[in-house]
Design a protein around this motif. Structure first.
Motif, mmCIF file in Angstrom:
data_model
loop_
_atom_site.group_PDB
_atom_site.id
_atom_site.type_symbol
_atom_site.label_atom_id
_atom_site.label_comp_id
_atom_site.label_asym_id
_atom_site.label_seq_id
_atom_site.Cartn_x
_atom_site.Cartn_y
_atom_site.Cartn_z
ATOM 1 N N ASP A 1 0.859 -1.204 0.000
ATOM 2 C CA ASP A 1 0.000 0.000 0.000
ATOM 3 C C ASP A 1 0.884 1.239 0.000
ATOM 4 O O ASP A 1 0.653 2.202 -0.746
ATOM 5 C CB ASP A 1 -0.878 0.053 1.262
ATOM 6 C CG ASP A 1 -2.064 -0.889 1.242
ATOM 7 O OD1 ASP A 1 -2.675 -1.067 0.169
ATOM 8 O OD2 ASP A 1 -2.393 -1.419 2.317
ATOM 9 N N GLU B 1 -6.085 7.385 -0.862
ATOM 10 C CA GLU B 1 -6.599 6.624 0.288
ATOM 11 C C GLU B 1 -5.580 6.556 1.407
ATOM 12 O O GLU B 1 -5.943 6.532 2.591
ATOM 13 C CB GLU B 1 -6.947 5.195 -0.165
ATOM 14 C CG GLU B 1 -7.395 4.305 0.979
ATOM 15 C CD GLU B 1 -7.608 2.864 0.564
ATOM 16 O OE1 GLU B 1 -8.366 2.612 -0.382
ATOM 17 O OE2 GLU B 1 -7.016 1.983 1.207
ATOM 18 N N GLU B 2 -4.313 6.533 1.062
ATOM 19 C CA GLU B 2 -3.275 6.304 2.064
ATOM 20 C C GLU B 2 -2.746 7.578 2.725
ATOM 21 O O GLU B 2 -1.807 7.510 3.505
ATOM 22 C CB GLU B 2 -2.115 5.520 1.435
ATOM 23 C CG GLU B 2 -2.517 4.178 0.836
ATOM 24 C CD GLU B 2 -3.157 3.211 1.840
ATOM 25 O OE1 GLU B 2 -2.920 3.356 3.052
ATOM 26 O OE2 GLU B 2 -3.908 2.332 1.396
ATOM 27 N N ASP C 1 -6.746 5.369 -5.261
ATOM 28 C CA ASP C 1 -6.520 4.287 -4.300
ATOM 29 C C ASP C 1 -5.382 3.480 -4.908
ATOM 30 O O ASP C 1 -5.577 2.783 -5.900
ATOM 31 C CB ASP C 1 -7.801 3.454 -4.165
ATOM 32 C CG ASP C 1 -7.617 2.212 -3.309
ATOM 33 O OD1 ASP C 1 -6.481 1.949 -2.863
ATOM 34 O OD2 ASP C 1 -8.613 1.486 -3.102
ATOM 35 N N LEU D 1 -3.654 0.872 -4.115
ATOM 36 C CA LEU D 1 -3.741 -0.595 -4.139
ATOM 37 C C LEU D 1 -5.071 -1.014 -3.517
ATOM 38 O O LEU D 1 -5.213 -1.044 -2.298
ATOM 39 C CB LEU D 1 -2.559 -1.215 -3.396
ATOM 40 C CG LEU D 1 -2.224 -2.647 -3.796
ATOM 41 C CD1 LEU D 1 -1.895 -2.762 -5.279
ATOM 42 C CD2 LEU D 1 -1.064 -3.184 -2.977
ATOM 43 N N ASP D 2 -6.008 -1.282 -4.384
ATOM 44 C CA ASP D 2 -7.339 -1.687 -3.923
ATOM 45 C C ASP D 2 -7.372 -3.200 -3.758
ATOM 46 O O ASP D 2 -6.857 -3.931 -4.604
ATOM 47 C CB ASP D 2 -8.391 -1.252 -4.936
ATOM 48 C CG ASP D 2 -9.756 -1.776 -4.572
ATOM 49 O OD1 ASP D 2 -10.321 -1.316 -3.571
ATOM 50 O OD2 ASP D 2 -10.255 -2.683 -5.274
#
Ligand code: AHG
Ligand code: MN
Ligand code: MN
Length: 363
Positions: A75, A98-99, A120, A122-123
């Motif tokens: 991630d 997201e991170e 995102d 790494l979904d």
């Protein structure tokens, strides 16, 4: 090796740009940088345990992101790859991920541009250690004119634009093959990474989601928290040929939204991660700006539909960068049916038969 007649991603983008003689080519350049980030992440993912990037982030107690979720090393790495490949170009006014709790500011050493990149990196990363498909998903917005003119730092509010305002959206899927699915607002096209050339080649020139389906996807372990319209819809699917739908359905759950979106773009289906009562502080599991909106844009561009159950996803005015939302997407006729169930009271004789003898989900 036979000469390939297929277009590369670059060729596709240049041919699309010819539709807009005044276009500067910045969007194309940005999309190529995003695609390079995806290629780098595809390689990191492919090396798995050999690459030294598997497992959770090793901090005392692990690292928790803004979502309250344990971060995988991949991630963090994927987030860094997205930043590194995109911050320098002068096409972006800012990024959000997201991170990262806050928007990422373009460093002073680089020029600032007119687009916002939301992603995102790494979904489905909870699947990474078991070698199930994961992906990267992104959304491109225009920065507000005043941001472009002033060159000021971006704020959360600059990103709070409805999905209908997206200029482009797409995802890369790291599965048996690496694919890039993309829309620049003129349908959806799909590219397959040619491992020999390291190029995305156009393999799916006109992606259309079938309007009807017999396949649905939902995390059924949440069934006790679902609202009545979702309970009704799923129960009717489960009732199959002898129930009100008069046909049998099949169920799938990968727990990688990008992989589920891909299955649905390829062969139809309906995906639900609806609003539920599991945690009142979280109105849904998935995030509006970098999961629901790009997937919604792709679905609508491919003739499918994406909804909260109550309204089209792309019409929702975001209120927070990391806002969560109920999401239903896929084959148009099924999504519209689920929306109708949200508008209507459940028919008397069909009131939540989840708890009846024939239900798989009876308590
Ligand atoms: P992420 O890995 O980016 O946090 O997203 C995971 C999401 C999505 O990909 C998937 O559909 C869903 O979470 C899975 O939820 P469950 O764990 O409830 O199955
Ligand atoms: Mn995700
Ligand atoms: Mn993620």
């Amino acid at each position: 090796m036979p000469l390939s007649n297929r277009s590369t991603l670059t060729q596709y983008l240049i041919e699309q740009r010819r539709r807009f003689p005044g276009a500067s080519g910045e969007l194309n350049a940005l999309l190529l940088d995003v695609s390079l980030a995806c290629k780098a992440i595809a390689r990191a993912v492919a090396f798995g345990e050999l690459g030294g990037s598997s497992g959770d982030v090793e901090l005392a107690g692990g690292a928790i992101n803004v979502q309250g979720e344990v971060q995988k090393k991949l991630d963090v790495l994927s987030n860094q790859v997205f930043i590194r490949r995109n911050e320098w170009s002068g096409h972006l006014a800012g990024l959000a991920s997201e991170e990262m709790a806050e928007p990422y500011q373009i460093p002073a050493s680089y020029p600032r541009g007119k687009y916002l990149l939301v992603f995102d990196p790494l979904d489905g990363s909870s699947n990474i250690d078991v070698n199930v498909s994961v992906g990267s998903i992104f959304s491109i917005l225009r920065a507000p004119p005043e941001v472009i003119q002033s060159g000021r730092d971006v704020s959360e509010a600059d990103f709070l634009q409805p999905g209908a305002a997206q200029v482009a959206a797409g995802y890369a899927l790291y599965g048996p093959t690496t694919m890039l699915m993309l829309s620049v607002g003129n349908g959806v096209v799909g590219f397959t990474l040619d491992p020999n050339l390291g190029e995305f080649m156009l393999t799916h020139p006109d992606v259309q989601v079938p309007e009807d389906t017999r396949e649905f996807a939902i995390n059924a372990s949440n069934s006790r928290f679902w609202e009545a319209p979702i309970k009704r819809y799923v129960d009717e699917c489960l009732a199959g040929a002898t129930g009100p739908r008069g046909k049998d359905f099949n169920m799938r759950w990968i727990a990688s939204m990008v992989a589920e979106a891909h299955r649905i773009l390829m062969r139809g289906g309906v995906f639900m991660y609806p609003r539920d009562t599991k945690d009142p502080s979280k109105p849904g599991r998935l995030r509006l700006l970098y999961e629901a909106n790009p997937v919604g844009f792709l679905m609508e561009q491919a003739g499918g539909r994406a909804s909260t159950g109550r309204q089209p996803v792309l019409g929702v005015k975001p209120t927070e960068l990391h806002q969560r939302i109920g999401l239903v997407f896929g084959s148009k006729n099924e999504v519209e049916r689920i929306e109708r169930y949200h508008q209507q009271p459940a028919p008397r004789d069909e009131v939540v038969p989840l708890f009846t003898e024939r239900s798989l989900f009876r308590d």
